[in-house]
Design an enzyme around this catalytic site. Structure first.
Site, PDB file in Angstrom:
ATOM      1  N   GLU A   1       0.828  -1.209   0.000  1.00  0.00           N
ATOM      2  CA  GLU A   1       0.000   0.000   0.000  1.00  0.00           C
ATOM      3  C   GLU A   1       0.863   1.259   0.000  1.00  0.00           C
ATOM      4  O   GLU A   1       1.990   1.251   0.471  1.00  0.00           O
ATOM      5  CB  GLU A   1      -0.938   0.011   1.214  1.00  0.00           C
ATOM      6  CG  GLU A   1      -0.336  -0.433   2.543  1.00  0.00           C
ATOM      7  CD  GLU A   1       0.723   0.470   3.120  1.00  0.00           C
ATOM      8  OE1 GLU A   1       0.616   1.702   2.926  1.00  0.00           O
ATOM      9  OE2 GLU A   1       1.666  -0.030   3.745  1.00  0.00           O
TER      10      GLU A   1
ATOM     11  N   GLU B   1       4.309  -0.235   2.884  1.00  0.00           N
ATOM     12  CA  GLU B   1       4.585  -0.380   1.450  1.00  0.00           C
ATOM     13  C   GLU B   1       4.925  -1.813   1.044  1.00  0.00           C
ATOM     14  O   GLU B   1       5.531  -2.035   0.001  1.00  0.00           O
ATOM     15  CB  GLU B   1       5.726   0.561   1.023  1.00  0.00           C
ATOM     16  CG  GLU B   1       5.440   2.017   1.300  1.00  0.00           C
ATOM     17  CD  GLU B   1       6.633   2.929   1.008  1.00  0.00           C
ATOM     18  OE1 GLU B   1       7.592   2.467   0.350  1.00  0.00           O
ATOM     19  OE2 GLU B   1       6.613   4.084   1.447  1.00  0.00           O
TER      20      GLU B   1
END
Length: 347
Positions: free
Chosen positions: A172, A313
């Site tokens: 993400e 991430e």
């Protein structure tokens, strides 16, 4: 909304599990001596329906979206960073880009909806909106946006499966998304922001207090209990996409390696929507964000790593892949007592 996410999840293969367990008992080591590596190999055998699982081929997808709640001053970084990081991902400079390259894994980058209008080569732009609405003042997503974000996650998994992936990693990117994850976790766990809210990307103590107040305001505004309503009102485009991806993994029968706080909050929502989804989730690490521990506990998730990470991430999940691969290699390539002509302990 479509109810595809409520369709049955694939059942784990108990015959393959038993075969893998039997193999573990025959390998040239005391049974249990490799600890969780043995458990992981057996879990993966049940997921893949084969005595000797393999994780050579991965699918990694980064879902990105902006968040209206950032206007409340809940992040230490400006919203422009979301788009700038998308460029960094496709240029190969982000941490996950480096890790994916070393893992030999393709990296798909999906822009679900950012404040900046972007047209980046190598990015799949879905344009669900210029970020979500401010969850402290209204619902973050419309029903159509939430459905489209869920479907985007599902479609990413299906593309990965078509390419032969044996493991899915959802990642993400979205400035403000620790606020979203904390709000979701508070609503799903019926917990207070004081328990779950942390500094995210670097807020000071005053910033954390303000972030808690914003989430308290959002929870009071959105007094709902259904998981889908909670996701739509308090979630984000990328969080909904992750939720859809985890559900699709379970339905298609491919393990998902869950990253940090944001990803685990999305996984909790997926499990609340379809409880059998839990069987297909592996948890990469325990992050430094305070709420992550509580969400992991609610999912009975035992993380593989505990390194004090707080980048997100998908980086923690990528770091855990070699451990899973080594578990498979040990399980599949070690000699049995018979093959090595080594005496086993008496029965």
């Amino acid at each position: 909304m479509s109810d595809w996410y409520e369709q049955p999840c694939k059942a784990l293969d108990d015959a393959a599990r038993q075969q893998a367990l039997a193999r573990q008992r025959q390998l040239t080591k005391p049974y249990g001596a490799l600890g969780r590596l043995e458990v992981l190999a057996v879990e993966l055998a049940a997921m893949q329906g084969r005595e000797k699982p393999s994780l050579e081929r991965l699918a990694i997808s980064v879902f990105a979206g902006d968040h209206g709640v950032v206007e409340e001053g809940v992040s230490a970084y400006p919203q422009s960073v979301t788009g700038e990081m998308l460029r960094n991902f496709v240029r190969g400079g982000a941490a996950l880009s480096v890790l994916a390259r070393h893992l030999g894994a393709p990296l798909e980058v999906i822009d679900l909806g950012t404040v900046q209008s972007l047209a980046l080569e190598g990015v799949r732009h879905l344009n669900l909106g210029a970020g979500t609405a401010n969850l402290a003042r209204t619902a973050a997503m419309t029903p159509a946006q939430c459905e489209a974000a869920l479907a985007a996650g599902r479609d990413s998994v299906l593309r990965g499966i078509e390419s032969g992936a044996q493991l899915f990693i959802g990642a993400e990117m979205g400035i403000g998304n620790t606020t979203v994850a904390a709000a979701l976790a508070c609503a799903l766990l019926e917990a207070s922001p004081a328990e779950l809210v942390g500094p995210g990307t670097g807020l000071d103590d005053q910033g954390v207090r303000h972030k808690r107040e914003v989430i308290e305001q959002a929870l009071a505004l959105h007094a709902v209990s259904e998981p889908l309503d909670i996701l739509r009102r308090l979630g984000g485009f990328e969080v909904a996409a992750l939720c859809g991806a985890y559900l699709a993994c379970a339905q298609a029968g491919i393990p998902a390696l869950v990253d940090g706080f944001i990803c685990t909050a999305a996984a909790l929502c997926a499990v609340r929507l379809n409880p059998d989804c839990r069987d297909w989730l592996l948890f990469a690490h325990r992050s430094a964000e305070p709420g992550h521990r509580a969400v992991l506990q609610a999912l009975a998730g035992e993380p593989l790593l505990d390194l004090g990470l707080r980048l997100g991430e998908g980086s923690g999940a990528a770091l855990a892949v070699p451990l899973l691969r080594q578990a498979c290699a040990l399980h599949g390539e070690m000699a049995t007592f018979a093959e090595a002509a080594v005496s086993d302990r008496p029965a």
